[in-house]
Design a protein around this motif. Sequence first.
Motif, PDB file in Angstrom:
ATOM      1  N   ALA A  67       0.878  -1.127  -0.142  1.00 39.76           N
ATOM      2  CA  ALA A  67       0.029  -0.109  -0.131  1.00 39.76           C
ATOM      3  C   ALA A  67       0.790   1.254  -0.072  1.00 39.76           C
ATOM      4  CB  ALA A  67      -0.973   0.167   1.216  1.00 39.76           C
ATOM      5  N   LEU A  68       0.291   2.404  -0.551  1.00 42.84           N
ATOM      6  CA  LEU A  68       0.948   3.680  -0.655  1.00 42.84           C
ATOM      7  C   LEU A  68       0.054   4.491   0.044  1.00 42.84           C
ATOM      8  CD1 LEU A  68       2.165   3.494  -4.522  1.00 42.84           C
ATOM      9  CD2 LEU A  68       3.451   2.763  -2.366  1.00 42.84           C
ATOM     10  N   LEU A  69       0.615   5.555   0.702  1.00 46.09           N
ATOM     11  CA  LEU A  69      -0.252   6.412   1.466  1.00 46.09           C
ATOM     12  C   LEU A  69       0.146   8.000   1.093  1.00 46.09           C
ATOM     13  CD1 LEU A  69       0.378   3.897   4.035  1.00 46.09           C
ATOM     14  CD2 LEU A  69      -1.863   5.344   4.467  1.00 46.09           C
ATOM     15  N   PHE A  70      -0.882   8.686   1.024  1.00 41.71           N
ATOM     16  CA  PHE A  70      -0.922  10.105   0.742  1.00 41.71           C
ATOM     17  C   PHE A  70      -1.647  10.799   1.670  1.00 41.71           C
ATOM     18  CE2 PHE A  70      -0.482   7.445  -2.976  1.00 41.71           C
ATOM     19  CZ  PHE A  70       0.518   7.715  -3.439  1.00 41.71           C
ATOM     20  N   HIS A  71      -1.460  12.441   1.831  1.00 44.40           N
ATOM     21  CA  HIS A  71      -2.174  13.296   2.769  1.00 44.40           C
ATOM     22  C   HIS A  71      -3.215  14.107   1.659  1.00 44.40           C
ATOM     23  CE1 HIS A  71       1.277  14.302   5.665  1.00 44.40           C
ATOM     24  NE2 HIS A  71       1.048  13.066   5.620  1.00 44.40           N
ATOM     25  N   LEU A 196      -0.149  -8.236  -8.282  1.00 47.62           N
ATOM     26  CA  LEU A 196      -0.164  -8.563  -6.858  1.00 47.62           C
ATOM     27  C   LEU A 196      -1.385  -8.713  -6.075  1.00 47.62           C
ATOM     28  CD1 LEU A 196       2.172  -6.096  -7.567  1.00 47.62           C
ATOM     29  CD2 LEU A 196       2.259  -5.577  -5.061  1.00 47.62           C
ATOM     30  N   ILE A 197      -1.229  -9.586  -5.370  1.00 48.25           N
ATOM     31  CA  ILE A 197      -2.649 -10.046  -4.281  1.00 48.25           C
ATOM     32  C   ILE A 197      -2.363  -9.659  -3.019  1.00 48.25           C
ATOM     33  CG2 ILE A 197      -4.019 -11.738  -3.690  1.00 48.25           C
ATOM     34  CD1 ILE A 197      -3.724 -13.118  -6.445  1.00 48.25           C
ATOM     35  N   GLU A 198      -2.759  -8.932  -2.207  1.00 55.20           N
ATOM     36  CA  GLU A 198      -2.891  -8.400  -0.950  1.00 55.20           C
ATOM     37  C   GLU A 198      -1.027  -8.174  -0.626  1.00 55.20           C
ATOM     38  OE1 GLU A 198      -4.333 -11.563   1.445  1.00 55.20           O
ATOM     39  OE2 GLU A 198      -6.467 -10.897   0.693  1.00 55.20           O
ATOM     40  N   GLY A 199      -0.554  -7.582  -1.439  1.00 58.60           N
ATOM     41  CA  GLY A 199       0.589  -7.085  -1.300  1.00 58.60           C
ATOM     42  C   GLY A 199       1.911  -8.183  -1.637  1.00 58.60           C
ATOM     43  N   ARG A 200       1.418  -9.300  -2.052  1.00 61.83           N
ATOM     44  CA  ARG A 200       2.458 -10.289  -2.521  1.00 61.83           C
ATOM     45  C   ARG A 200       2.443 -10.101  -4.143  1.00 61.83           C
ATOM     46  NH1 ARG A 200       4.293  -9.440   1.203  1.00 61.83           N
ATOM     47  NH2 ARG A 200       4.045 -10.131   3.150  1.00 61.83           N
ATOM     48  N   LEU A 201       3.542 -10.587  -4.453  1.00 62.33           N
ATOM     49  CA  LEU A 201       3.805 -10.658  -5.941  1.00 62.33           C
ATOM     50  C   LEU A 201       3.292 -11.851  -6.419  1.00 62.33           C
ATOM     51  CD1 LEU A 201       4.896  -9.624  -8.574  1.00 62.33           C
ATOM     52  CD2 LEU A 201       6.990 -10.743  -8.038  1.00 62.33           C
ATOM     53  N   ASP A 202       2.010 -11.907  -7.456  1.00 61.43           N
ATOM     54  CA  ASP A 202       1.330 -13.038  -7.625  1.00 61.43           C
ATOM     55  C   ASP A 202       1.991 -13.669  -8.981  1.00 61.43           C
ATOM     56  OD1 ASP A 202      -0.597 -14.991  -7.484  1.00 61.43           O
ATOM     57  OD2 ASP A 202      -1.567 -13.898  -9.372  1.00 61.43           O
TER      58      ASP A 202
END
Length: 209
Positions: A67-71, A196-202
């Motif tokens: 995940a990536l987060l922004f303001h 990706l699936i749930e943060g894992r490389l698929d």
Amino acid sequence: MANFPLPADLSAGTALSEIHTSIWDLLASSAAGNAPGWRLPVLATLTDHGCEQRTVVLRVVDRDHGALLFHTDVRSSKVEQVRKDGRVTLLFYDHDRSVQLKIRGVASIHQTDEFAQSLWEAGTPASLKMYSAPLSPGTQCDSFNHNMAESLLGRLPERYEIEAGRVNFCAIRIVVQSAEWLRLSQSGHLRASFELIEGRLDSADWIAP
Ligand SMILES: Cc1cc2nc3c(=O)[nH]c(=O)nc-3n(C[C@H](O)[C@H](O)[C@H](O)COP(=O)(O)O)c2cc1C
């Protein structure tokens, strides 16, 4: 000139997973401000009349969850757009490394939970000052308007002076579903896609540049 690290053997079975790791490394260092490269992506959201784009600052990379987060300001139009439809894209370009990254993901808005609170607490007064803006971003004005109280304009505020803006602050969290990487080089362009699936490389594939 900075380089995007490439695997020693591009035909090795592990090459794409090494590139995937380097992508997350560069995202993390961009968010930390150590590599300007991918610090300022363009975020595209869906609207009733097509898509809208704007520049945002990459603030945090949550690698474990992909995940990536922004303001952002909870009053801005992108927040309503994400609430209606969380499908978004991000476009990054690192000028020094000549590397583009396209991301497709699902965004959610976090205003009162731990994500939002931790970002608020980690933010500097300079970066959080804009949330004290009296008008909703995008409000039409009769004449020029900095949308900032005179007392805060043109100076770095103390922490206590920006706390009232907390109500307007929120985090956009984007869970990455796929990424497409393109590296331009005189010695030959390279392009690859990653699911990706749930943060894992698929899965990962080379594609024609
Ligand atoms: C260099 C730069 C960085 C920006 N960073 C952010 C940001 O991190 N968050 C944000 O909400 N807006 C940021 N903005 C402003 C947005 O591009 C946009 O104008 C604003 O958020 C309103 O967008 P909207 O009306 O589409 O929601 C930035 C603008 C620039 C030029």
